[in-house]
Design a protein around this motif. Structure first.
Motif, mmCIF file in Angstrom:
data_model
loop_
_atom_site.group_PDB
_atom_site.id
_atom_site.type_symbol
_atom_site.label_atom_id
_atom_site.label_comp_id
_atom_site.label_asym_id
_atom_site.label_seq_id
_atom_site.Cartn_x
_atom_site.Cartn_y
_atom_site.Cartn_z
ATOM 1 N N GLY A 38 0.808 -1.211 0.000
ATOM 2 C CA GLY A 38 0.000 0.000 0.000
ATOM 3 C C GLY A 38 0.841 1.260 0.000
ATOM 4 N N ARG A 39 0.161 2.391 -0.024
ATOM 5 C CA ARG A 39 0.851 3.682 -0.095
ATOM 6 C C ARG A 39 1.748 3.929 1.115
ATOM 7 N N GLY A 40 1.287 3.494 2.289
ATOM 8 C CA GLY A 40 2.070 3.732 3.496
ATOM 9 C C GLY A 40 3.133 2.690 3.761
ATOM 10 N N LYS A 41 3.168 1.632 2.924
ATOM 11 C CA LYS A 41 4.139 0.550 3.066
ATOM 12 C C LYS A 41 4.082 -0.106 4.454
ATOM 13 N N ALA A 42 2.897 -0.149 5.028
ATOM 14 C CA ALA A 42 2.718 -0.858 6.291
ATOM 15 C C ALA A 42 2.825 -2.357 6.053
ATOM 16 N N LEU A 43 3.298 -3.090 7.045
ATOM 17 C CA LEU A 43 3.420 -4.536 6.899
ATOM 18 C C LEU A 43 2.041 -5.169 6.774
ATOM 19 N N ARG A 44 1.904 -6.035 5.782
ATOM 20 C CA ARG A 44 0.624 -6.713 5.555
ATOM 21 C C ARG A 44 0.832 -8.219 5.557
ATOM 22 N N ARG A 45 0.008 -8.916 6.313
ATOM 23 C CA ARG A 45 0.125 -10.366 6.382
ATOM 24 C C ARG A 45 -0.439 -11.013 5.114
#
Length: 310
Positions: A38-45
């Motif tokens: 995503g845009r925020g580059k948050a960690l996604r499982r």
């Protein structure tokens, strides 16, 4: 049976649910670690991670399995009857392959040996194959070279995208792996001489080469939906192509009678000359905007006859 499940993307999730529904005991799930997205580059499982959590199944997310003695010991200690692998994303070392009593079974989205490798669904559509399917394969140390336990075919329609075929194959795979565990048919070795390689795709692979035939480009557009997508360049800007159609033979002959250069805009309906024939863009996305149909695009963008796409 006592099973280990190894998978990561959406394709793998129906198989995990199918095994649980069939009454098998999944003692552990292996999946890729969370990744920035995503845009925020948050960690996604991974989707499989989410599904396993919802089913209260322990999840393992090692970065690697090769030369990972601690993980190998844990894997062997699970004393599994079999490991079911579906688009896991890591190469399994031989010690992992041999740890379960019945070995590791792979749910592969191709009628092996037709497409071995990372992109069998996209490759089948792009090549114009009449059908695709799923094989349940007894894994060995080669790349998708193991003997086939069960297979099931499905036609590839003229409107199939990688997305629609993916969803169909995921459901077939979920059903087929349950049958494979129940029936345990004799594996049949593959004919290596008939194999083709389906490479891992990158975003840059989506650029349209207008020197190719209209038929080939139309297949590429469908094959690359939803990822990596197809795009072209106009005056240095990237325009993503969401759908195209092929004009009929009579219209095509009239439009290309003057032998236009590939990539040339032929009319005011976004018809583009190709290396052979022509195609019409039905959906297109300009930079910074949403995907839109042809008429909406042309209301806001001047794209005149004779302009060139790269």
């Amino acid at each position: 049976m006592r099973l280990i499940f190894m998978g990561s993307p959406d394709f793998s999730v129906p198989a995990l649910h199918g095994l649980i529904k069939a009454g098998h005991e999944v003692v552990a799930v292996y999946t890729q670690p969370p990744r920035p997205a995503g845009r925020g580059k948050a960690l996604r499982r991974q989707p499989v991670h989410e599904a396993a959590d919802a089913l209260s199944i322990p999840v393992r997310t090692p970065e690697k399995l090769r030369h990972n003695e601690e993980e190998l010991a844990f894997f062997q200690g699970l004393n599994a009857d079999a490991a079911i692998v579906a688009a896991y994303g890591l190469i399994l070392p031989e010690a992992i392959l041999n740890a379960p009593r019945l070995g590791c079974l792979n749910i592969h989205a191709s009628l092996l040996p037709r497409w071995r490798g990372a992109s069998p669904i996209q490759s089948a559509i792009r090549a114009g194959d009449a059908e695709s399917g799923v094989c349940i394969m007894q894994m060995d140390k080669g790349l998708d070279t193991g003997a086939v336990i069960l297979s099931e075919a499905t036609p590839i329609t003229a409107t199939d995208t990688a997305g629609s075929l993916h969803d169909r194959l995921a459901e077939i795979g979920a059903r087929l792996v349950v049958h494979a565990l129940t029936e345990q048919p004799t594996p049949i070795p593959q004919d290596d001489s008939r194999s083709c390689y389906a490479p891992r795709l990158e975003r840059k692979d989506g650029q349209i080469d207008w020197n190719r035939s209209a038929v080939e480009i139309e297949r590429q557009v469908r094959a690359f939906i939803p990822w990596p997508g197809s795009y072209t360049l106009l005056e240095g800007q990237t325009y993503r192509i969401g759908a195209v159609t092929l004009p009929d033979e009579a219209e095509t002959a009239a439009l290309i009678a003057s032998a236009p250069a590939p990539g040339t805009v032929l009319d005011d309906r976004l018809t583009i000359a190709c290396g052979t024939g022509c195609l019409r863009i039905d959906r297109i996305q300009k930079p910074g905007r949403a995907m839109m149909d042809r008429d909406a695009f042309l209301r806001g963008t001047k794209l005149t006859k004779g302009m060139r796409l790269d």
